[in-house]
Enzyme design. Structure first.
Site, PDB file in Angstrom:
ATOM      1  N   HIS A 161     -10.637   0.924   1.088  1.00 41.71           N
ATOM      2  CA  HIS A 161     -10.531   1.932   2.143  1.00 41.71           C
ATOM      3  C   HIS A 161     -11.809   1.793   2.967  1.00 41.71           C
ATOM      4  O   HIS A 161     -12.879   2.211   2.533  1.00 41.71           O
ATOM      5  CB  HIS A 161     -10.393   3.341   1.562  1.00 41.71           C
ATOM      6  CG  HIS A 161     -10.196   4.380   2.634  1.00 41.71           C
ATOM      7  ND1 HIS A 161      -8.989   5.024   2.837  1.00 41.71           N
ATOM      8  CD2 HIS A 161     -11.029   4.844   3.594  1.00 41.71           C
ATOM      9  CE1 HIS A 161      -9.104   5.854   3.872  1.00 41.71           C
ATOM     10  NE2 HIS A 161     -10.336   5.762   4.353  1.00 41.71           N
ATOM     11  N   LEU A 179      -5.750   9.001   7.568  1.00 44.43           N
ATOM     12  CA  LEU A 179      -7.033   8.308   7.573  1.00 44.43           C
ATOM     13  C   LEU A 179      -6.813   6.862   7.161  1.00 44.43           C
ATOM     14  O   LEU A 179      -6.047   6.617   6.239  1.00 44.43           O
ATOM     15  CB  LEU A 179      -8.011   8.995   6.608  1.00 44.43           C
ATOM     16  CG  LEU A 179      -8.527  10.355   7.109  1.00 44.43           C
ATOM     17  CD1 LEU A 179      -9.298  11.068   6.010  1.00 44.43           C
ATOM     18  CD2 LEU A 179      -9.403  10.177   8.358  1.00 44.43           C
ATOM     19  N   ASN A 225      -4.896   7.182  -6.478  1.00 43.57           N
ATOM     20  CA  ASN A 225      -5.629   8.422  -6.170  1.00 43.57           C
ATOM     21  C   ASN A 225      -4.856   9.670  -6.567  1.00 43.57           C
ATOM     22  O   ASN A 225      -4.614  10.566  -5.769  1.00 43.57           O
ATOM     23  CB  ASN A 225      -6.059   8.471  -4.691  1.00 43.57           C
ATOM     24  CG  ASN A 225      -4.881   8.468  -3.717  1.00 43.57           C
ATOM     25  OD1 ASN A 225      -3.814   7.941  -4.019  1.00 43.57           O
ATOM     26  ND2 ASN A 225      -5.071   9.073  -2.556  1.00 43.57           N
ATOM     27  N   HIS A 236       2.627  14.477   1.873  1.00 48.41           N
ATOM     28  CA  HIS A 236       2.084  15.783   1.487  1.00 48.41           C
ATOM     29  C   HIS A 236       3.138  16.811   1.890  1.00 48.41           C
ATOM     30  O   HIS A 236       3.715  16.686   2.979  1.00 48.41           O
ATOM     31  CB  HIS A 236       0.797  16.104   2.244  1.00 48.41           C
ATOM     32  CG  HIS A 236      -0.354  15.200   1.936  1.00 48.41           C
ATOM     33  ND1 HIS A 236      -1.198  15.396   0.866  1.00 48.41           N
ATOM     34  CD2 HIS A 236      -0.803  14.090   2.555  1.00 48.41           C
ATOM     35  CE1 HIS A 236      -2.125  14.455   0.844  1.00 48.41           C
ATOM     36  NE2 HIS A 236      -1.903  13.644   1.860  1.00 48.41           N
ATOM     37  N   HIS A 287       0.846  -1.210   0.000  1.00 43.49           N
ATOM     38  CA  HIS A 287       0.000   0.000   0.000  1.00 43.49           C
ATOM     39  C   HIS A 287       0.882   1.261   0.000  1.00 43.49           C
ATOM     40  O   HIS A 287       1.394   1.663   1.044  1.00 43.49           O
ATOM     41  CB  HIS A 287      -0.919   0.014   1.232  1.00 43.49           C
ATOM     42  CG  HIS A 287      -1.958   1.094   1.192  1.00 43.49           C
ATOM     43  ND1 HIS A 287      -3.280   0.845   1.484  1.00 43.49           N
ATOM     44  CD2 HIS A 287      -1.876   2.422   0.903  1.00 43.49           C
ATOM     45  CE1 HIS A 287      -3.960   1.979   1.373  1.00 43.49           C
ATOM     46  NE2 HIS A 287      -3.133   2.951   1.031  1.00 43.49           N
ATOM     47  N   ASP A 343       1.035   2.430   3.672  1.00 39.20           N
ATOM     48  CA  ASP A 343       0.200   3.611   3.410  1.00 39.20           C
ATOM     49  C   ASP A 343       1.028   4.892   3.492  1.00 39.20           C
ATOM     50  O   ASP A 343       0.547   5.923   3.954  1.00 39.20           O
ATOM     51  CB  ASP A 343      -0.995   3.679   4.378  1.00 39.20           C
ATOM     52  CG  ASP A 343      -2.034   4.710   3.926  1.00 39.20           C
ATOM     53  OD1 ASP A 343      -2.044   5.085   2.742  1.00 39.20           O
ATOM     54  OD2 ASP A 343      -2.819   5.158   4.787  1.00 39.20           O
ATOM     55  N   HIS A 346      -5.048  -0.799   5.617  1.00 33.95           N
ATOM     56  CA  HIS A 346      -4.658  -0.007   6.797  1.00 33.95           C
ATOM     57  C   HIS A 346      -5.660  -0.113   7.945  1.00 33.95           C
ATOM     58  O   HIS A 346      -6.265   0.880   8.340  1.00 33.95           O
ATOM     59  CB  HIS A 346      -4.387   1.460   6.425  1.00 33.95           C
ATOM     60  CG  HIS A 346      -5.367   2.087   5.453  1.00 33.95           C
ATOM     61  ND1 HIS A 346      -6.730   2.049   5.624  1.00 33.95           N
ATOM     62  CD2 HIS A 346      -5.158   2.786   4.307  1.00 33.95           C
ATOM     63  CE1 HIS A 346      -7.312   2.685   4.632  1.00 33.95           C
ATOM     64  NE2 HIS A 346      -6.383   3.135   3.817  1.00 33.95           N
ATOM     65  N   ARG A 363       2.477   9.435  -5.500  1.00 35.57           N
ATOM     66  CA  ARG A 363       2.200  10.770  -6.083  1.00 35.57           C
ATOM     67  C   ARG A 363       2.767  10.858  -7.501  1.00 35.57           C
ATOM     68  O   ARG A 363       2.937   9.850  -8.170  1.00 35.57           O
ATOM     69  CB  ARG A 363       2.758  11.896  -5.198  1.00 35.57           C
ATOM     70  CG  ARG A 363       2.431  11.784  -3.725  1.00 35.57           C
ATOM     71  CD  ARG A 363       0.957  11.696  -3.429  1.00 35.57           C
ATOM     72  NE  ARG A 363       0.670  11.868  -2.003  1.00 35.57           N
ATOM     73  CZ  ARG A 363      -0.430  11.417  -1.424  1.00 35.57           C
ATOM     74  NH1 ARG A 363      -1.338  10.728  -2.110  1.00 35.57           N
ATOM     75  NH2 ARG A 363      -0.633  11.629  -0.147  1.00 35.57           N
ATOM     76  N   HIS A 383       1.443   5.382  -1.684  1.00 34.75           N
ATOM     77  CA  HIS A 383       1.086   6.557  -2.486  1.00 34.75           C
ATOM     78  C   HIS A 383       2.381   7.192  -2.973  1.00 34.75           C
ATOM     79  O   HIS A 383       3.116   7.785  -2.185  1.00 34.75           O
ATOM     80  CB  HIS A 383       0.295   7.568  -1.661  1.00 34.75           C
ATOM     81  CG  HIS A 383      -0.985   7.001  -1.133  1.00 34.75           C
ATOM     82  ND1 HIS A 383      -2.164   7.070  -1.827  1.00 34.75           N
ATOM     83  CD2 HIS A 383      -1.262   6.328   0.009  1.00 34.75           C
ATOM     84  CE1 HIS A 383      -3.115   6.465  -1.131  1.00 34.75           C
ATOM     85  NE2 HIS A 383      -2.598   6.001  -0.014  1.00 34.75           N
TER      86      HIS A 383
HETATM   87  C1  NCD Z   1      -3.932   8.960   1.773  1.00 32.73           C
HETATM   88  C2  NCD Z   1      -3.403  10.008   0.795  1.00 32.73           C
HETATM   89  O1  NCD Z   1      -2.930  11.053   1.247  1.00 32.73           O
HETATM   90  O2  NCD Z   1      -3.442   9.752  -0.412  1.00 32.73           O
HETATM   91  N1  NCD Z   1      -4.075   9.573   3.060  1.00 32.73           N
HETATM   92  C3  NCD Z   1      -4.097   8.936   4.261  1.00 32.73           C
HETATM   93  O3  NCD Z   1      -4.339   9.597   5.273  1.00 32.73           O
HETATM   94  N2  NCD Z   1      -3.868   7.642   4.367  1.00 32.73           N
HETATM   95  C4  NCD Z   1      -5.204   8.389   1.260  1.00 32.73           C
HETATM   96  C5  NCD Z   1      -5.631   7.144   1.998  1.00 32.73           C
HETATM   97  O4  NCD Z   1      -5.002   6.101   1.894  1.00 32.73           O
HETATM   98  O5  NCD Z   1      -6.636   7.217   2.734  1.00 32.73           O
HETATM   99 ZN    ZN Z   2      -3.588   4.919   1.395  1.00 29.15          ZN
END
Ligand code: NCD
Ligand code: ZN
Length: 346
Positions: free
Chosen positions: A138, A221, A43, A253, A15, A249, A176, A19, A17
């Protein structure tokens, strides 16, 4: 005597992200240095719903990979109310889509195009079940009447349990997980249901969000829950059950987006993720079960071979950097500036 090194098959992260653009370039090396493969979350803005978008994203990831790092991105399709079962099947058969991700609409970062009603996706889910293709979930309801700390448990009752009764053969990863309700639900389910657990949910409870003031870098989240839930997650991860596996996860940011009014959800876990998991297993006297959680249970659930290469982690303290620079502004890693007990040997 405490063990000082551990050797295991190279792990995967189920899992992630990554970007895009400047952030992708800055964060990818942190994942690729530890993990052979990763499930790439779709996403982006706009979300990765079609084969063409996934193929282009996959190429951008491989182009951003520093030379010498061996890493395979496993792409996912973003499920929406109007996803086309034929497109999902074509992507699966082409070896492009490893799985499909379900975000309830407005549940989390970049989920506006998510699913408004699971019934609208049944045709896609039935096709996936026939193909043996996993659905990654999710698991939070978005009903504003539901307390934010209850959204995962209510999702299990209202959405996941009925879906499991309707399509028990569909492979599902509850992503998660953060609650003892999720642990119990997964443990008592058949082997078509599994779950990922993040390093931060094994290490912090909800107090961390408010310790000494408001702590935006502890906010993700699903949000961290109370201590009893954290302990249930640690038991599940280290239990030896094949239903639980590693998924960080990691969700970077820029600091400016985390620290503003209405800051973004997401913890940038990648810089110390593998080492933090190792520390949890060491603390729980369960290092002999670490390889199953990190390197074996995930591939088995996904129907993929385990990695052949091996890695070694040693008990050797180091500090997580305070910031990671990017062309889109600096990032703050999880546990920035803190000392970590284990280190990946290079
Ligand atoms: C994730 C994201 O920023 O893309 N944020 C998070 O708090 N985990 C999205 C997600 O997995 O919920
Ligand atoms: Zn995630």
């Amino acid at each position: 005597m405490a063990t000082d090194t551990i050797s295991l098959r190279r792990p995967d992260d189920w899992h992630v992200h990554l970007r895009d653009g400047a952030l992708l370039e800055a964060v990818l090396p942190f994942t690729a240095r530890s993990f052979a493969r990763a499930i790439i979350m779709p996403n982006l803005v706009p979300p990765v719903t079609r084969m063409a978008a996934a193929e282009a994203y996959r190429r951008r990831i491989l182009a951003a990979l520093p030379p010498g790092l061996d890493f395979t991105p496993l792409m996912t399709a973003y499920l929406s109310d109007d996803s086309d079962p034929d497109e999902i099947e074509r992507g699966r058969r082409a070896g492009l889509f490893t799985a499909v991700k379900l975000y309830p609409a407005h549940a989390t970062t970049n989920s506006a195009a998510g699913v408004t009603d699971i019934a609208k996706t049944y045709r896609v889910l039935e096709r996936m079940a026939a193909l043996g293709m996993p659905l990654l979930v999710h698991g939070e309801v978005t009903d504003p009447a539901i307390d934010v700390f209850d959204r995962e448990a209510v999702f299990i009752d209202r959405v996941l349990a009925p879906l499991r009764r309707r399509l028990p053969e569909l492979k599902i990863v509850l992503e998660h997980i953060t609650t003892s309700e999720a642990v119990d639900f997964v443990e008592s389910a058949s082997d078509t249901l599994a779950a990922t657990i993040t390093p931060h949910h094994l290490l912090i409870n909800r107090n961390a969000l408010f310790s000494g003031g408001l702590r935006p870098h502890m906010y993700c989240l699903p949000v961290a829950k109370r201590e009893t839930h954290r302990l249930a997650l640690r038991r599940a991860a280290t239990s030896g059950s094949a239903k639980f596996f590693l998924g960080t996860d990691t969700a970077p940011h820029p600091i400016a987006d985390k620290e503003r009014d209405c800051g973004c959800a997401g913890i940038f876990a990648a810089p110390a993720a593998l080492e933090l998991y190792a520390g949890v297993f060491a603390e729980e006297q369960a290092l002999e079960r670490f390889e199953a959680f990190a390197s074996l249970n995930g591939p088995r659930f996904y129907g993929l071979p385990a990695n052949e290469q091996r890695i070694t982690l040693a008990r050797r303290p180091w500090r997580v950097p305070q910031t990671v620079p990017t062309a889109a502004g600096p990032l703050r890693p999880f546990l920035a500036g803190e000392e970590i007990a284990w280190q990946l040997q290079s």
